[in-house]
Design a protein around this motif. Sequence first.
Motif, PDB file in Angstrom:
ATOM      1  N   LEU A  62       3.728   9.947  -9.754  1.00  0.00           N
ATOM      2  CA  LEU A  62       3.127  10.132 -11.070  1.00  0.00           C
ATOM      3  C   LEU A  62       2.417  11.484 -11.157  1.00  0.00           C
ATOM      4  N   ARG A  63       1.755  11.875 -10.077  1.00  0.00           N
ATOM      5  CA  ARG A  63       1.115  13.193 -10.062  1.00  0.00           C
ATOM      6  C   ARG A  63       2.152  14.309 -10.135  1.00  0.00           C
ATOM      7  N   ALA A  64       3.342  14.038  -9.616  1.00  0.00           N
ATOM      8  CA  ALA A  64       4.422  15.038  -9.648  1.00  0.00           C
ATOM      9  C   ALA A  64       5.177  15.048 -10.974  1.00  0.00           C
ATOM     10  N   GLY A  65       4.795  14.148 -11.907  1.00  0.00           N
ATOM     11  CA  GLY A  65       5.398  14.184 -13.240  1.00  0.00           C
ATOM     12  C   GLY A  65       6.565  13.243 -13.447  1.00  0.00           C
ATOM     13  N   GLN A  67       0.827  -1.205   0.000  1.00  0.00           N
ATOM     14  CA  GLN A  67       0.000   0.000   0.000  1.00  0.00           C
ATOM     15  C   GLN A  67       0.864   1.258   0.000  1.00  0.00           C
ATOM     16  N   ASN A  68       1.923   1.232   0.814  1.00  0.00           N
ATOM     17  CA  ASN A  68       2.819   2.389   0.880  1.00  0.00           C
ATOM     18  C   ASN A  68       3.512   2.637  -0.454  1.00  0.00           C
ATOM     19  N   ILE A  69       3.938   1.536  -1.117  1.00  0.00           N
ATOM     20  CA  ILE A  69       4.581   1.672  -2.428  1.00  0.00           C
ATOM     21  C   ILE A  69       3.604   2.260  -3.444  1.00  0.00           C
ATOM     22  N   LYS A  70       2.360   1.784  -3.394  1.00  0.00           N
ATOM     23  CA  LYS A  70       1.345   2.278  -4.321  1.00  0.00           C
ATOM     24  C   LYS A  70       1.058   3.757  -4.074  1.00  0.00           C
ATOM     25  N   ILE A  71       0.962   4.134  -2.811  1.00  0.00           N
ATOM     26  CA  ILE A  71       0.712   5.549  -2.481  1.00  0.00           C
ATOM     27  C   ILE A  71       1.848   6.426  -2.986  1.00  0.00           C
ATOM     28  N   LYS A  72       3.088   5.972  -2.761  1.00  0.00           N
ATOM     29  CA  LYS A  72       4.243   6.760  -3.207  1.00  0.00           C
ATOM     30  C   LYS A  72       4.282   6.859  -4.732  1.00  0.00           C
ATOM     31  N   GLU A  73       3.933   5.754  -5.404  1.00  0.00           N
ATOM     32  CA  GLU A  73       3.937   5.779  -6.860  1.00  0.00           C
ATOM     33  C   GLU A  73       2.893   6.762  -7.382  1.00  0.00           C
ATOM     34  N   ASP A  74       1.715   6.765  -6.798  1.00  0.00           N
ATOM     35  CA  ASP A  74       0.676   7.710  -7.212  1.00  0.00           C
ATOM     36  C   ASP A  74       1.150   9.147  -7.024  1.00  0.00           C
ATOM     37  N   GLN A  75       1.820   9.394  -5.908  1.00  0.00           N
ATOM     38  CA  GLN A  75       2.343  10.736  -5.648  1.00  0.00           C
ATOM     39  C   GLN A  75       3.391  11.127  -6.688  1.00  0.00           C
ATOM     40  N   HIS A  90      -3.592  -0.141 -26.136  1.00  0.00           N
ATOM     41  CA  HIS A  90      -4.297  -1.099 -26.975  1.00  0.00           C
ATOM     42  C   HIS A  90      -3.343  -1.617 -28.059  1.00  0.00           C
ATOM     43  N   LEU A  91      -3.764  -2.684 -28.730  1.00  0.00           N
ATOM     44  CA  LEU A  91      -2.935  -3.308 -29.754  1.00  0.00           C
ATOM     45  C   LEU A  91      -2.528  -2.292 -30.820  1.00  0.00           C
ATOM     46  N   ARG A  92      -1.219  -2.268 -31.125  1.00  0.00           N
ATOM     47  CA  ARG A  92      -0.578  -1.406 -32.129  1.00  0.00           C
ATOM     48  C   ARG A  92      -0.578   0.074 -31.751  1.00  0.00           C
ATOM     49  N   GLN A  93      -0.969   0.400 -30.550  1.00  0.00           N
ATOM     50  CA  GLN A  93      -0.892   1.795 -30.108  1.00  0.00           C
ATOM     51  C   GLN A  93       0.562   2.205 -29.938  1.00  0.00           C
ATOM     52  N   ILE A  94       0.846   3.481 -30.274  1.00  0.00           N
ATOM     53  CA  ILE A  94       2.178   4.047 -30.066  1.00  0.00           C
ATOM     54  C   ILE A  94       2.040   5.195 -29.078  1.00  0.00           C
ATOM     55  N   SER A  95       2.851   5.140 -28.019  1.00  0.00           N
ATOM     56  CA  SER A  95       2.827   6.186 -27.003  1.00  0.00           C
ATOM     57  C   SER A  95       4.218   6.753 -26.813  1.00  0.00           C
ATOM     58  N   ALA A  96       4.260   8.031 -26.446  1.00  0.00           N
ATOM     59  CA  ALA A  96       5.527   8.689 -26.117  1.00  0.00           C
ATOM     60  C   ALA A  96       5.571   8.905 -24.618  1.00  0.00           C
ATOM     61  N   LEU A  97       6.713   8.573 -24.005  1.00  0.00           N
ATOM     62  CA  LEU A  97       6.882   8.704 -22.562  1.00  0.00           C
ATOM     63  C   LEU A  97       8.108   9.566 -22.276  1.00  0.00           C
ATOM     64  N   LYS A  98       7.939  10.465 -21.308  1.00  0.00           N
ATOM     65  CA  LYS A  98       9.089  11.207 -20.787  1.00  0.00           C
ATOM     66  C   LYS A  98       9.260  10.776 -19.342  1.00  0.00           C
ATOM     67  N   VAL A  99      10.411  10.175 -19.027  1.00  0.00           N
ATOM     68  CA  VAL A  99      10.555   9.409 -17.784  1.00  0.00           C
ATOM     69  C   VAL A  99      11.763   9.896 -16.993  1.00  0.00           C
TER      70      VAL A  99
END
Length: 625
Positions: free
Chosen positions: A42-45, A32-40, A117-126
Amino acid sequence: MSTSLVDYLTELRSLAPEKALEPELKQNRQEQNIKIKEDQDLRAGAVLSAIIEEGEGEDCPQLGDLVYVHVTVRTEEDDVLYSTRSQEGGNGQALAFLIEAGKRAPRAWEIALKTMHLRQISALKVKPSYGFQHPDCQMKPPNGVPVDEILCFEIQLVRWYPAAQVKALPLSNGTYRRSLKEGTTWENPRPPFEVTFSCSICCPSYDGLQMSGFRYFETEAEVPLTAQMGSGQLPPGLEAALTSMTLNERCVFVVEASQMGGPGSPATTSGQDEKDVCSILPSPPNAAAQVEVEVELLNLVQVRDMIGDGSIIKRRLILGSGEFPIDCPVEDTTVRVHYRVRPMRLLEGQTILAAISKRSTATVSSSTSSSSDWVYDSRHPVSNSNEGLQECSPLEFDTGCGEMPNGLEQAVKLMVPGEVSSVACLPEQAYLGRDDVPQGMVADDVAEFEVELVSFDRDGHWQTLSMEERFILAEKLKAKGNDLFRAKKYGYARARYERLQRMLDSTRDYTSQSEVERMDAFKLAVLSNLALCCFHQSEYTVSIMYTTKALEHDPSSIKLLLRRARAKSMNGDHALAEEDLAASKEMGPDESLSQEIEAELTANKRRAKAAEIKQRDTFKSFFNR
């Protein structure tokens, strides 16, 4: 203040400060703690995403699915660092991995793919903490890709296979399997088993359709491969794949190219020649990061290193009937076998396992094959030839009693009825130190047995038998020991008595005094017989020990006192022997025993006098030097 106190305080000041203890959290709370931190985060970019090209359908891959993707890695300045796409300098092969399982990909990829979805292309900045630096990520970054910088990923989902069809192999380095046909047995091959299999190997295709890419190896339809596992004939990736299979199963495996003999394989990193490590399969193309291997396991031959040091190697030739190990004579019991034996010639420095591997195709039954180099055959013990001779009955012996060479006995304990196995043994596990070396062999020969387990007595485990069943079994074992004693086979008789004694001594669950008395009667008989066996083997000290134990059960036994006196006399304890003889005379023996006692008194005096003369002569020769 005392000096010792000053020293103590100085030592305390020099110690490192104690670390604060972290609270111990339960698994679900940690998640739960890991999930909470991950959500935080992701919201922070930590991960920014955008859809470049819409996909097809409504479904998305989920936890444990095997996905095939194309990935391009760029810097923030849009410089391409790596790509799987051929138009951007890649190998044109889709990259395969499991979502949140197996060898984990960067966390940003997993998060994005679960919404694509199948064959979707996404761009990620990580950010680095959600790229290759994420604590769960086990995937190594491609050459030239920094792990501590913000990276831009262009990722396309080209295909996926549901988690119900696939799984990661345990302890493997990124190997995934998808079963196409179920096997027919429960047993998995493992070193040093011999396996026969058909195999097709190709590079992953651009669209991720398994086994449709460039095929660089395929076995011929009627010519499968046979290899011994653990011998270096197979690359580690294929060997790990085979260990997960059962007989007649067919699977597709995704394996890292480095585990199939490609660049970065154990062979190349250790400086060893690839040809020496994997002689029956070609290496993958240099550009390949992964390969797909379709395998069908056609046959497996069970080969066991029985005690782990290479001195006893058992190779199953013909399957028996029954389940392993339930239908094996694991516990000491009476077995009936046919076997034959011959010397085995090893080259200098060659192990038994290597020698067996070279003739792995010689899987013939001992009941039908013949060869002039077998020096003994229990089916026809008077001749090496079976022509014109009537076959003898199976040979019967008790395991755990030393009647047969240890290597043969250890192998039989792990066979099921009807099974035929080849057993190769170093001399110390065969005939070295034994007096039953077959004609045509010498004691220090490496021995090769071919043995068939015909049947065995299912006596059951002593502790699980009823008390009456234990008495029946005890009587049976005692009778066998008595027969061997009468045949003057004192060593084998002693082994049976010792086995019976261990069983009797382990009994604690009596329910009545009569059971105790019956068991004590067996103990008395066994101890007395053991004393006799040891006496005939000239082990007088052990004979005295067993007789003394027997006297604890029957202190008034004149025969036991006489037996112990005789053993003491033969052991050189003449004064102690005379004490036992005097005590037996005082018990009022009958005429027959009185004569035995008098005869032993005379013999004891004669031995004492002979020992005294010998000792005097020894001292005389010592002082005359």
